[in-house]
Design an enzyme around this catalytic site. Structure first.
Site, PDB file in Angstrom:
ATOM      1  N   HIS A   1       0.932  -1.131   0.028  1.00  0.00           N
ATOM      2  CA  HIS A   1       0.079   0.021  -0.033  1.00  0.00           C
ATOM      3  C   HIS A   1       0.896   1.290   0.016  1.00  0.00           C
ATOM      4  O   HIS A   1       1.950   1.392   0.672  1.00  0.00           O
ATOM      5  CB  HIS A   1      -0.822  -0.113   1.225  1.00  0.00           C
ATOM      6  CG  HIS A   1      -1.960   1.043   1.385  1.00  0.00           C
ATOM      7  ND1 HIS A   1      -1.845   2.164   2.057  1.00  0.00           N
ATOM      8  CD2 HIS A   1      -3.168   1.024   0.551  1.00  0.00           C
ATOM      9  CE1 HIS A   1      -2.905   2.793   1.746  1.00  0.00           C
ATOM     10  NE2 HIS A   1      -3.571   2.273   0.898  1.00  0.00           N
TER      11      HIS A   1
ATOM     12  N   SER B   1      -9.848 -14.873  -1.417  1.00  0.00           N
ATOM     13  CA  SER B   1      -9.676 -13.444  -1.592  1.00  0.00           C
ATOM     14  C   SER B   1     -10.813 -12.999  -2.406  1.00  0.00           C
ATOM     15  O   SER B   1     -11.653 -13.757  -3.270  1.00  0.00           O
ATOM     16  CB  SER B   1      -8.586 -13.058  -2.592  1.00  0.00           C
ATOM     17  OG  SER B   1      -8.737 -11.897  -3.004  1.00  0.00           O
TER      18      SER B   1
HETATM   19  C1  LIG Z   1      -3.360  -3.713   1.893  1.00  0.00           C
HETATM   20  C2  LIG Z   1      -3.554  -2.183   2.666  1.00  0.00           C
HETATM   21  N1  LIG Z   1      -3.059  -1.904   3.705  1.00  0.00           N
HETATM   22  C3  LIG Z   1      -3.264  -0.515   4.258  1.00  0.00           C
HETATM   23  C4  LIG Z   1      -4.331   0.000   3.802  1.00  0.00           C
HETATM   24  C5  LIG Z   1      -4.724   1.311   4.584  1.00  0.00           C
HETATM   25  O1  LIG Z   1      -5.728   1.011   5.444  1.00  0.00           O
HETATM   26  P1  LIG Z   1      -6.627   2.053   6.102  1.00  0.00           P
HETATM   27  O2  LIG Z   1      -7.316   2.866   4.661  1.00  0.00           O
HETATM   28  O3  LIG Z   1      -7.473   1.513   6.829  1.00  0.00           O
HETATM   29  O4  LIG Z   1      -5.886   3.308   6.749  1.00  0.00           O
HETATM   30  C6  LIG Z   1      -5.013  -0.554   2.954  1.00  0.00           C
HETATM   31  C7  LIG Z   1      -6.296   0.567   2.219  1.00  0.00           C
HETATM   32  O5  LIG Z   1      -6.787   0.299   1.152  1.00  0.00           O
HETATM   33  C8  LIG Z   1      -4.591  -1.643   2.097  1.00  0.00           C
HETATM   34  O6  LIG Z   1      -5.293  -1.943   1.117  1.00  0.00           O
END
Ligand SMILES: Cc1ncc(COP(=O)(O)O)c(C=O)c1O
Length: 375
Positions: free
Chosen positions: A123, A324
């Site tokens: 992300h 998934s």
């Molecule tokens: C794999 C992954 N990690 C972290 C995040 C970030 O999460 P948040 O939007 O709850 O801050 C996302 C958001 O889509 C995600 O897909």
């Protein structure tokens, strides 16, 4: 109590916003935010300025809090992530990003000179967190299916064997729903005789899927994770972003101690924290129960599989990973992107089959996609 006296023009603006959101909700098929919940039993708690400031396991002077409920939520998540009995700590965060930041913070405190390894499919917020923390980091190649390239990881770790690694594992990547295999990562560390390492699992979406499937990929504390972040507003569902982070207690104790030294047991990243979020998570966990959660996840996985078949029958090259709810396909044509709320990246797009994504929505989406592909 002060009553609201909104002007009729402002009232109309709110009505307009409400109508817009009502219309958009059934178009959200591309982002993993469950829209199917009813928190009306909790509305009365919006009367209070409640706040869970500080550590949920310690007393606080601000007694208008919901920490008792927060602790129950954390206990449920500890069970679902197979955290070591009595040897974990955690708190309800403002979302997946804060949970990842906390996991990386704990890791950096343990290994100040450590290098963080994360894949290309990680992300976007993670690179920012690492920059904020000044943590050395190296991006690892991804495989075409979105998993970390384990050969590249092995080779890169081998070159830096003298530096403790902080492994950032994706437990469900944002675009492809790929799970980095913790067993493989642990085996590589063992092979290279690297004893000191921290593995953080970013289980934003799949952390609420894998506990409920028959054959989960290795992803949790029992598989070697040292900290895990899960979003609350994704699979579980909430109107306000929230999440949970858990970590092995021994790691967290080091942070708590270092801060006691300057006079406060301030173990969370944010000071003031939402006291409403733990109530929402608690309400979802209690109203659904473990069987309800299992059924919800099973339904999403089944519809995701049907979506793959339906799209393929229309000539669209759709696929998904085991366990998934993310269905990947070539980037849809413009009319589809305009009608539906879809998250594209380069040449791909995806449908994320969340609890509110019904068969009727999937069929309509597939029909629109097929029609837009006609010359
Ligand atoms: C794999 C992954 N990690 C972290 C995040 C970030 O999460 P948040 O939007 O709850 O801050 C996302 C958001 O889509 C995600 O897909």
């Amino acid at each position: 109590m002060t009553r609201s006296n909104l002007s009729s023009a402002d009232q109309q603006r709110l009505d307009g916003l409400y109508a817009r959101l009502l219309a958009l909700r059934p178009r959200n098929v591309g982002y993993p935010t469950n829209q199917d919940f009813d928190f009306s039993e909790l509305f009365r708690f919006l009367e209070f300025s409640i706040n869970n400031v500080g550590d949920p396991f310690h007393s606080t002077n601000y007694r208008l809090n919901t920490m008792e409920f927060e602790r129950e939520v954390l206990e449920d998540f500890a069970r679902l992530t197979r955290a070591p009995e009595g040897e974990w700590w955690g708190y309800v965060t403002g979302g997946g990003t804060e949970g990842n930041m906390y996991g990386l913070y704990v890791a950096r405190e343990l290994f100040p000179e450590g290098i963080c390894y994360f894949s290309e499919d990680t992300h976007y917020s993670v690179a920012k967190v690492l920059r904020l923390q000044h943590t050395r980091n190296i991006m690892i190649k991804s495989q075409a299916d979105g998993q970390m390239d384990y050969d590249d990881l092995r080779e890169t770790l081998r070159i830096h064997r003298d530096v403790p690694p902080i492994l950032f594992a994706n437990i469900g990547t944002t675009m492809k729903g790929a799970v980095d295999d913790l067993a493989k990562i642990r085996a590589i560390l063992d092979d290279l005789a690297i004893a000191n390492a921290h593995i953080h699992a970013d289980a934003a979406l799949s952390g609420m899927i894998l506990p409920f499937v028959e054959e989960p990929q290795p992803w949790c504390f029992a598989d070697g994770a040292d900290s895990i972040s899960i979003s609350g507003h994704k699979m579980l569902g909430a109107p306000i972003p929230c999440g949970v982070v858990l970590a092995r207690k021994t790691h967290v104790d080091r942070i708590a101690r270092s801060i006691e030294y300057i006079g406060a047991l301030d173990t969370t990243i944010a000071g003031s924290r939402s006291a409403f979020s733990p109530l929402m998570l608690w309400h979802r966990l209690r109203t659904l129960g473990e069987e309800g959660l299992r059924a919800m996840v099973r339904g999403c996985l089944e519809r995701a599989e049907i979506a793959v078949r339906l799209l393929r029958a229309c000539g669209i090259d759709a696929w998904r990973h085991e366990n998934s709810v993310t269905v990947i396909f070539p980037r849809p044509p413009k009319p589809v992107m305009e009608k539906w709320i879809i998250a594209p990246r380069k040449d791909i797009g995806h449908l994320i089959v969340m609890p509110h994504v019904t068969m009727a929505m999937i069929e309509e989406f597939a029909a629109d996609f097929a029609a837009a592909m006609q010359p």
